[in-house]
Design an enzyme around this catalytic site. Sequence first.
Site, mmCIF file in Angstrom:
data_model
loop_
_atom_site.group_PDB
_atom_site.id
_atom_site.type_symbol
_atom_site.label_atom_id
_atom_site.label_comp_id
_atom_site.label_asym_id
_atom_site.label_seq_id
_atom_site.Cartn_x
_atom_site.Cartn_y
_atom_site.Cartn_z
ATOM 1 N N VAL A 74 0.856 -1.181 0.000
ATOM 2 C CA VAL A 74 0.000 0.000 0.000
ATOM 3 C C VAL A 74 0.893 1.232 0.000
ATOM 4 O O VAL A 74 1.848 1.317 0.790
ATOM 5 C CB VAL A 74 -0.937 0.024 1.235
ATOM 6 N N GLN A 81 -5.092 3.566 6.977
ATOM 7 C CA GLN A 81 -6.443 3.934 6.552
ATOM 8 C C GLN A 81 -7.289 2.696 6.236
ATOM 9 O O GLN A 81 -8.362 2.810 5.660
ATOM 10 C CB GLN A 81 -6.374 4.859 5.331
ATOM 11 N N GLY A 84 -4.785 -1.827 3.458
ATOM 12 C CA GLY A 84 -4.142 -3.139 3.494
ATOM 13 C C GLY A 84 -5.094 -4.200 4.008
ATOM 14 O O GLY A 84 -5.170 -5.307 3.463
ATOM 15 N N LYS A 85 -5.827 -3.864 5.036
ATOM 16 C CA LYS A 85 -6.819 -4.797 5.589
ATOM 17 C C LYS A 85 -7.869 -5.148 4.535
ATOM 18 O O LYS A 85 -8.245 -6.312 4.389
ATOM 19 C CB LYS A 85 -7.485 -4.164 6.818
ATOM 20 N N TYR A 112 -0.486 -8.550 10.316
ATOM 21 C CA TYR A 112 -1.199 -9.770 9.915
ATOM 22 C C TYR A 112 -1.735 -10.548 11.113
ATOM 23 O O TYR A 112 -2.786 -11.184 11.006
ATOM 24 C CB TYR A 112 -0.317 -10.629 9.015
#
Length: 140
Positions: A74, A81, A84-85, A112
């Site tokens: 990212v 923000q 990535g999730k 992770y």
Amino acid sequence: MKLNIYNDCIDRDWERVAYLMRYFDLSDAPANTHQQAFENSYVVTFVYDDQTLIGFGRAISDGVSQAAIYNIAVDPNYHSQGIGKRIVQNLLSFVKHCNVVLYTHPDTIDFYKRLGFRRMKTGMAIYVHEEKVEQMGFIE
């Protein structure tokens, strides 16, 4: 911010993929190598802010029981923000029927873990550039 998520390799900014991979010291490969890797993957996720590629990831899988996630990146201007999730969750939605292993940089392990991944005790690897990977902390 206007986020668009795509799960295909059509008209993607491969130079930007190569740039972000180099930026995070994940790969020195040229854009066409990344394009080939993503096109050969089971599922891909690309996140754009309007027309700008800001994040991506991919998973390889047999489509039945095993999968692996690679190349999550990212843009640093978009960190913290939830992007990535979202990338990881999007990839997992395509392989939820599989055991999933994740290949990541040592600096992102805690990220992770927060997404439910657990460290493996039996993971093994052979690397083409073993000395560099060892210096980066990927292997013992």
